[in-house]
Scaffold this motif. Structure first.
Motif, short mmCIF file in Angstrom:
data_model
loop_
_atom_site.label_atom_id
_atom_site.label_comp_id
_atom_site.label_asym_id
_atom_site.label_seq_id
_atom_site.Cartn_x
_atom_site.Cartn_y
_atom_site.Cartn_z
N ALA A 463 5.52 -23.00 14.71
CA ALA A 463 5.24 -21.84 13.86
C ALA A 463 6.21 -20.72 14.22
O ALA A 463 6.06 -20.06 15.25
CB ALA A 463 3.80 -21.38 14.04
N ALA A 464 7.25 -20.54 13.40
CA ALA A 464 8.25 -19.50 13.62
C ALA A 464 8.87 -19.61 15.02
O ALA A 464 9.14 -18.60 15.67
CB ALA A 464 7.66 -18.11 13.39
N GLY A 465 9.09 -20.85 15.48
CA GLY A 465 9.70 -21.06 16.78
C GLY A 465 8.72 -21.15 17.93
O GLY A 465 9.10 -21.51 19.05
N TYR A 466 7.45 -20.84 17.68
CA TYR A 466 6.43 -20.94 18.72
C TYR A 466 5.74 -22.30 18.66
O TYR A 466 5.41 -22.79 17.58
CB TYR A 466 5.37 -19.84 18.55
N GLY A 497 7.91 -21.50 8.54
CA GLY A 497 8.32 -22.89 8.66
C GLY A 497 7.12 -23.82 8.64
O GLY A 497 6.99 -24.70 7.81
N GLU A 498 6.23 -23.60 9.59
CA GLU A 498 4.93 -24.28 9.64
C GLU A 498 3.88 -23.25 10.01
O GLU A 498 4.17 -22.26 10.69
CB GLU A 498 4.93 -25.39 10.70
N THR A 499 2.69 -23.49 9.56
CA THR A 499 1.58 -22.66 9.99
C THR A 499 0.36 -23.53 10.26
O THR A 499 0.37 -24.73 9.98
CB THR A 499 1.26 -21.57 8.95
N VAL A 500 -0.67 -22.93 10.81
CA VAL A 500 -1.82 -23.66 11.32
C VAL A 500 -2.93 -23.72 10.28
O VAL A 500 -3.32 -22.68 9.72
CB VAL A 500 -2.34 -23.00 12.62
N LYS A 501 -3.42 -24.93 10.03
CA LYS A 501 -4.54 -25.12 9.10
C LYS A 501 -5.64 -25.90 9.81
O LYS A 501 -5.36 -26.88 10.50
CB LYS A 501 -4.07 -25.87 7.86
N ALA A 502 -6.86 -25.46 9.64
CA ALA A 502 -8.01 -26.11 10.30
C ALA A 502 -8.91 -26.77 9.27
O ALA A 502 -9.10 -26.25 8.16
CB ALA A 502 -8.80 -25.10 11.12
N LEU A 540 -14.40 -17.69 10.32
CA LEU A 540 -13.86 -18.58 11.35
C LEU A 540 -12.45 -18.18 11.77
O LEU A 540 -12.07 -18.28 12.94
CB LEU A 540 -13.88 -20.03 10.86
N ILE A 541 -11.66 -17.74 10.79
CA ILE A 541 -10.31 -17.26 11.13
C ILE A 541 -10.41 -16.06 12.06
O ILE A 541 -9.69 -15.97 13.07
CB ILE A 541 -9.53 -16.92 9.85
N ALA A 542 -11.31 -15.15 11.76
CA ALA A 542 -11.49 -13.97 12.61
C ALA A 542 -11.97 -14.37 14.00
O ALA A 542 -11.53 -13.79 15.01
CB ALA A 542 -12.48 -13.01 11.95
N TYR A 543 -12.85 -15.34 14.05
CA TYR A 543 -13.36 -15.83 15.34
C TYR A 543 -12.21 -16.34 16.21
O TYR A 543 -12.14 -16.05 17.41
CB TYR A 543 -14.38 -16.94 15.09
N CYS A 544 -11.30 -17.10 15.61
CA CYS A 544 -10.16 -17.63 16.36
C CYS A 544 -9.17 -16.51 16.72
O CYS A 544 -8.60 -16.50 17.81
CB CYS A 544 -9.45 -18.71 15.55
N ALA A 549 -3.61 -16.07 20.81
CA ALA A 549 -2.42 -15.34 20.38
C ALA A 549 -2.26 -15.40 18.87
O ALA A 549 -2.70 -16.35 18.20
CB ALA A 549 -1.19 -15.92 21.07
N ALA A 550 -1.56 -14.40 18.33
CA ALA A 550 -1.46 -14.25 16.88
C ALA A 550 -0.80 -15.45 16.21
O ALA A 550 -1.13 -15.80 15.08
CB ALA A 550 -0.69 -12.98 16.55
N TYR A 551 0.16 -16.10 16.90
CA TYR A 551 0.85 -17.23 16.26
C TYR A 551 0.03 -18.51 16.27
O TYR A 551 0.38 -19.48 15.61
CB TYR A 551 2.21 -17.47 16.93
N LYS A 552 -1.10 -18.53 17.01
CA LYS A 552 -1.88 -19.76 17.16
C LYS A 552 -3.04 -19.90 16.18
O LYS A 552 -3.41 -21.01 15.79
CB LYS A 552 -2.44 -19.86 18.58
N TYR A 553 -3.68 -18.79 15.82
CA TYR A 553 -4.94 -18.94 15.08
C TYR A 553 -4.69 -19.49 13.68
O TYR A 553 -3.64 -19.28 13.08
CB TYR A 553 -5.72 -17.62 15.05
N PRO A 554 -5.65 -20.24 13.11
CA PRO A 554 -5.44 -20.84 11.79
C PRO A 554 -5.36 -19.79 10.69
O PRO A 554 -6.10 -18.80 10.71
CB PRO A 554 -6.67 -21.74 11.62
#
Length: 581
Positions: A463-466, A497-502, A540-544, A549-554
């Motif tokens: 996700a953006a290099g992370y 580039g990629e992002t997190v989906k749960a 759930l997004i707010a919970y995460c 860290a900001a780049y990790k949560y879905p």
């Protein structure tokens, strides 16, 4: 000398536990025969209201071995076994060894394309198959002419029992009335016709293949791991010694027998001890819960989803699980919150273990009566320490050892590691250089010698290099009181580039919808009146977001009634990824 070669984990073994073990028996057939000679009247299988002793298994497998030989099965041939968790699986496995051959474990969920591939790749010349699977799948596979199978033996899931549980067998009378599929041999008929006859003596070598078990094919076509007699005997003994099991125990067969966990952690373990193996055709939470109540088994090992399902089954109470004194879970990383939640319901502490098809089940396990630590930096629960005679290293992308505490690929070397893949020397050279298995799993070892599994290399999200490891996000989601199961994948994103989906399933699906008069706090919580607030995507997004860290949560959450799983209970992330990945 490297930190890994010094094996710091040995200090974590219980006092008096040896660093290595030497199995008494060289092959599984020798092991089985020793158990029959020592205790022929021991109950070997409990299948609903049916019981087979070791003597019964010996006689039935003798008869099937003679029948197979009479129909052209030669020493060195392979018998494909395409059944559920039925007594027929055990009989077929032993018969293949007695006839001088080996077995091919076939997933009963496989369809025609997959079965054709496995039969052709393995070169199996005979097939033992549930009658319903023959009618729906195998008949056309055999008729297509793309395999070497010349003999088909069919069996019924109703064999060796009379209870006919309607939850699994809704129309047993129709099943019995259908009879043996045309063009096949019937297993029970062969057992009767060849009763009292013994096969020509065959003595497999320790390095001979006992079972071909196929990898899931997540990185290409499935490959046949050559599980040898010696490798399977070693890890069968590892289960016995590590878990402190004796003939007074009994094994609950919740893992599929075609899978390496079921093969070694259930089937061959019960034959070694010897002790009863409790089988129930296929996993149904209510049926297995009743088996627990009736047969009172003392040991089991299975995917964590099995224990999630059992603890959530209607009517489940801690008393139902009280006979289990040793319980392990393997196959996938386990969130600490899930372990705690299951313990609340069942009273059981589930020990972690870790291994692959290529390691004949465990390469790592948490020592008995020890609770696995949680890594403070990542929140990961340790998968344990390397078991007897096993050296594990953490390697970088160039194959060099990384310092203790750093993340890299887990590489395993020990007597349980398979020598290679059936007919695939290139894949063997790539994955098993020098006999050391490059697992494809990412993890690290701490200074004490505890190992932690981060994720599969291929599942990492950029996700953006992370780097984002799905397991870490899933562990946070499992900490939410409403979440039953969670899976996280990477999806394309124009900006990152990629992002997190749960993807999430809830304990109570009704909590997805807003309830009248309630708000939507972070993730769905308990309001001031004691009522549970609805669980929403935004919540759930707010919970995460509050916990990582900001780049990790879905960035998005999808609610499903059930997450896709393998037949072993492992959640299938690949089925949740978009086709464009």
């Amino acid at each position: 000398m490297s930190a890994y070669a010094e094996r710091p984990w040995l200090d974590l073994y219980p006092p008096g536990t040896p660093a290595g073990i030497v199995p008494v028996h060289g092959t599984l057939l020798e092991m089985f025969r020793a158990s029959v000679e020592r205790a022929p009247g021991t109950e070997a299988i409990r299948y609903f209201d049916g019981v087979l002793t070791l003597a019964d298994l010996d006689a039935a497998s003798d008869a099937l071995a003679v029948a197979l030989a009479g129909h052209g099965f030669l020493p060195g041939d392979r018998l494909a076994v395409y059944v559920q968790n039925n007594p027929a699986f055990v009989v077929g496995l032993i018969a293949a060894w007695k006839a001088g051959g080996s077995a091919v474990a076939v997933n009963p969920m496989n369809k025609a394309r997959e079965v054709t591939y496995l039969l052709a790749d393995s070169g199996a010349t005979a097939l033992l198959c549930l009658d319903e699977l023959y009618e729906s799948v195998a008949r056309d596979v055999i008729a297509s002419g793309g395999t070497n199978v010349g003999t088909v033996v069919t069996c019924s899931p109703l064999d060796w029992q009379t209870r006919d549980d309607p939850r699994l067998f809704p129309d047993p009378d129709a099943t019995r009335a259908t009879g043996r599929p045309a063009g096949t041999l019937d297993l029970l008929t062969l057992v009767r016709e060849y009763a009292g006859r013994t096969p020509e003596p065959h003595t497999p070598a320790p390095d001979d293949v006992a079972v071909l078990t196929y990898t899931s094919g997540t990185t290409g076509v499935p490959k046949g791991a050559m599980n040898t007699h010696a490798g399977m005997v070693f890890n069968t003994c590892t289960y016995r010694e590590w878990m402190g099991l004796t003939p007074d125990d009994s094994v609950l067969g919740v893992a599929p027998l075609f899978h390496i966990t079921g093969l070694v952690g259930h089937l061959t373990l019960a034959l070694l001890l010897p002790c009863p193996l409790v089988l129930a055709h296929r996993f149904d939470p209510g049926v297995v819960l009743d088996a627990l109540r009736e047969h009172r088994p003392t040991f089991t090992v299975g995917a964590i989803t099995v224990f999630i399902s059992l603890s959530a089954a209607p009517g489940a109470a801690s008393e139902d699980f009280s006979s289990l004194r040793v319980v392990y879970s393997g196959g996938a990383p386990v969130a600490p919150a899930v372990i705690a939640r299951i313990r609340e319901v069942t009273g059981l502490y589930i020990h972690n273990c870790y291994g692959l098809t290529e390691t004949n089940s465990p390469s790592h396990a948490v020592p008995l009566h020890t609770e696995a630590p949680v890594d403070p930096a990542t929140g990961a629960l340790s998968v344990g320490v390397p078991v007897f005679d096993t050296v594990v290293r953490i390697l970088d992308d160039g194959g060099e050892e990384v310092p203790v505490g750093e993340t890299g690929e887990i590489a395993t070397y020990g007597p349980q590691v398979v020598p290679g893949y059936w007919g695939r020397p290139e894949a063997t050279a790539e994955s098993l250089p020098g006999g050391e298995l490059r697992t494809g799993d990412v993890g690290f070892m701490d200074e004490q010698g505890w190992f932690y599994l981060v994720d599969r290399k291929k599942d990492m999200i950029n996700a953006a290099g992370y780097k984002v490891w799905p397991r870490e996000v899933e562990d946070v989601l499992y900490g939410h009181p409403a979440v039953r199961e969670a899976a996280v994948v990477g999806v394309p994103d124009e900006y990152r580039g990629e992002t997190v989906k749960a993807f999430v399933s809830l304990k109570d699906p009704d909590h997805r919808q807003p309830a009248p008069g309630t708000g939507t706090g972070p993730g769905g919580a308990t309001d001031t009146d004691g009522e549970r607030e609805p669980v929403t995507e935004a919540g759930l997004i707010a919970y995460c977001r509050e916990r990582m860290a900001a780049y990790k949560y879905p960035r998005s959450v999808v609610f499903l009634d059930e997450l896709p799983k393998t037949s072993t209970g492992k959640i299938l992330r690949r089925e949740l990824r978009p086709d464009t990945r």
